[in-house]
Write a protein that holds these residues in place. Sequence first.
Motif, mmCIF file in Angstrom:
data_model
loop_
_atom_site.group_PDB
_atom_site.id
_atom_site.type_symbol
_atom_site.label_atom_id
_atom_site.label_comp_id
_atom_site.label_asym_id
_atom_site.label_seq_id
_atom_site.Cartn_x
_atom_site.Cartn_y
_atom_site.Cartn_z
ATOM 1 N N LEU A 93 -7.707 -7.479 9.600
ATOM 2 C CA LEU A 93 -6.741 -7.147 8.549
ATOM 3 C C LEU A 93 -6.483 -8.375 7.680
ATOM 4 O O LEU A 93 -6.486 -8.286 6.439
ATOM 5 C CB LEU A 93 -5.429 -6.666 9.169
ATOM 6 N N ALA A 94 -6.277 -9.518 8.314
ATOM 7 C CA ALA A 94 -5.955 -10.739 7.571
ATOM 8 C C ALA A 94 -7.106 -11.199 6.692
ATOM 9 O O ALA A 94 -6.885 -11.886 5.686
ATOM 10 C CB ALA A 94 -5.569 -11.848 8.548
ATOM 11 N N ALA A 95 -8.347 -10.816 7.030
ATOM 12 C CA ALA A 95 -9.501 -11.211 6.219
ATOM 13 C C ALA A 95 -9.446 -10.624 4.812
ATOM 14 O O ALA A 95 -10.170 -11.083 3.920
ATOM 15 C CB ALA A 95 -10.792 -10.778 6.914
ATOM 16 N N LYS A 96 -8.592 -9.644 4.603
ATOM 17 C CA LYS A 96 -8.441 -9.072 3.270
ATOM 18 C C LYS A 96 -7.774 -10.063 2.310
ATOM 19 O O LYS A 96 -8.014 -10.013 1.095
ATOM 20 C CB LYS A 96 -7.627 -7.774 3.328
ATOM 21 N N ARG B 298 -10.343 -14.413 -3.681
ATOM 22 C CA ARG B 298 -11.608 -14.559 -4.403
ATOM 23 C C ARG B 298 -11.607 -13.700 -5.663
ATOM 24 O O ARG B 298 -12.081 -14.127 -6.719
ATOM 25 C CB ARG B 298 -12.778 -14.163 -3.503
ATOM 26 N N LEU B 299 -11.090 -12.484 -5.548
ATOM 27 C CA LEU B 299 -11.008 -11.616 -6.724
ATOM 28 C C LEU B 299 -10.147 -12.251 -7.804
ATOM 29 O O LEU B 299 -10.445 -12.142 -9.003
ATOM 30 C CB LEU B 299 -10.442 -10.250 -6.325
ATOM 31 N N HIS B 300 -9.088 -12.929 -7.389
ATOM 32 C CA HIS B 300 -8.174 -13.552 -8.341
ATOM 33 C C HIS B 300 -8.848 -14.638 -9.173
ATOM 34 O O HIS B 300 -8.465 -14.889 -10.327
ATOM 35 C CB HIS B 300 -6.968 -14.128 -7.587
ATOM 36 N N ASP C 293 2.053 -12.373 10.984
ATOM 37 C CA ASP C 293 1.664 -13.758 11.286
ATOM 38 C C ASP C 293 0.201 -14.004 10.906
ATOM 39 O O ASP C 293 -0.133 -15.051 10.342
ATOM 40 C CB ASP C 293 1.862 -14.054 12.780
ATOM 41 N N ALA C 294 -0.673 -13.039 11.227
ATOM 42 C CA ALA C 294 -2.087 -13.189 10.898
ATOM 43 C C ALA C 294 -2.294 -13.200 9.382
ATOM 44 O O ALA C 294 -3.091 -13.993 8.863
ATOM 45 C CB ALA C 294 -2.892 -12.061 11.540
ATOM 46 N N LEU C 295 -1.579 -12.335 8.666
ATOM 47 C CA LEU C 295 -1.687 -12.311 7.207
ATOM 48 C C LEU C 295 -1.214 -13.629 6.604
ATOM 49 O O LEU C 295 -1.852 -14.186 5.689
ATOM 50 C CB LEU C 295 -0.868 -11.142 6.645
ATOM 51 N N GLN C 296 -0.106 -14.148 7.108
ATOM 52 C CA GLN C 296 0.421 -15.411 6.582
ATOM 53 C C GLN C 296 -0.552 -16.561 6.853
ATOM 54 O O GLN C 296 -0.780 -17.411 5.984
ATOM 55 C CB GLN C 296 1.778 -15.709 7.191
ATOM 56 N N ALA C 297 -1.145 -16.580 8.046
ATOM 57 C CA ALA C 297 -2.101 -17.634 8.370
ATOM 58 C C ALA C 297 -3.314 -17.574 7.456
ATOM 59 O O ALA C 297 -3.825 -18.607 7.008
ATOM 60 C CB ALA C 297 -2.526 -17.514 9.833
#
Length: 299
Positions: free
Chosen positions: A184-187, A193-195, A244-248
Motif C-alpha cells: 500500500l505504501a509503495a503507492k 514520481r507522477l508529480h 505508519d507505513a504510508l508516512q514512512a
Amino acid sequence: MTPVIPDAGAGDRLALAVLAQYRMATPEQLHLVISPGVRIEQTRRLAKLRAEDLVDRITLAQARRTRVWFPTVRGARMAFEWPQLRGRRPPRLVGDRSAVRLRTGHGLTVTETALAFLQDARRRGDLIRPLDWIPEVHHSLGNSEAVIPDALMYYRSRSDAGGPGSMMRAFLEIDRATMGPERLAAKIPAYARLHTYNPAQPGRRRTIGQEPPPEEWHKRYPVFPRLLFVLANTGPAGVETRIDALQAAGALDGGAFLHKVPVLAAPLADLLRDGLTAPVWRPLTDPSQQVAWMYPTGP
C-alpha cells in the motif's frame, strides 16, 4: 415558442453511464447515486436495459443474494461514445461475469465510497455530480508504467459568501487490507514520481537558462489533486500500521512530496459514521492531527 419535449430516455442513459463509469453497483447504490429524492423502481429500469443487452447482473449467494449490475460490452461501447464519457477509457474485462464476481469486494467498496461523498456533498450544499467520480484514470509514467488511482473526484465546495465556491480534485485509493502495508505504501513514491514526471521529447534540447517544461500533469489539472487513502476492512491497530507505513514511504524523499501535495488517510468506518467532510482525516505530514479533507493543514 417551441415546446420543451421531455427526454424519456434520460434516466436510462444516466443509469447506463454511471454503471459504465463506476464498473458495478447494486440497485440500491444506483438509486442513491442517481435519484435519491425520487421514488423509482431501479430494478425495472435495469431489467429494461438488460433486455436491450446493455447491462447484465450477477447474484452474490453469500451476501443475501445481492444483485450486482455491470455494463455489457455493447453497453459500455455505447456509453463511452456519449459526450459525458468521451475520451475516457472503457473498463477492462467489461461484460465478463467471472471477472466482475471476483472484483465485487473492491468494486462495490469503491462505489460505496463514491456514494458517501455524493451524499455528504448534498447535505452540505456542495456540488459533485454522479459522473464527477471517475474510476481508474490512467496517468503514464513512461516505460509502460502508470499511476491508476481507484478514482479521480471533482468536487466544488459552496461559498458562504454566495460566490461560486472553489473547485477541488482528489485522487482516491481505496484499501480493503487485501495487500500488506508495504505494498500500500509503495503507492506514495509512485504519486511522487507522477508529480515530477515530464516525458523526454526526442530531438528537443533545452538551452542554458531555459526554463524546463511543466510536468505532464499540468496538461490535465491546474493544481495537482490531493491524495486520499480510504482504509477499510481493518480495526484501529491495522489503521495505525497502515498509516505508519504510508508516512514512512512519504519520508523517503525527505517528505518533499508530502509538503507539496496534501496526502491524507482515514478509516472508511469513521467516514461513514461522521461524514466525509468531518475532521477525521489524518495528514501524513502529522498523523496526530485530524482534519477535514478539503481544508487540511500543510500545503
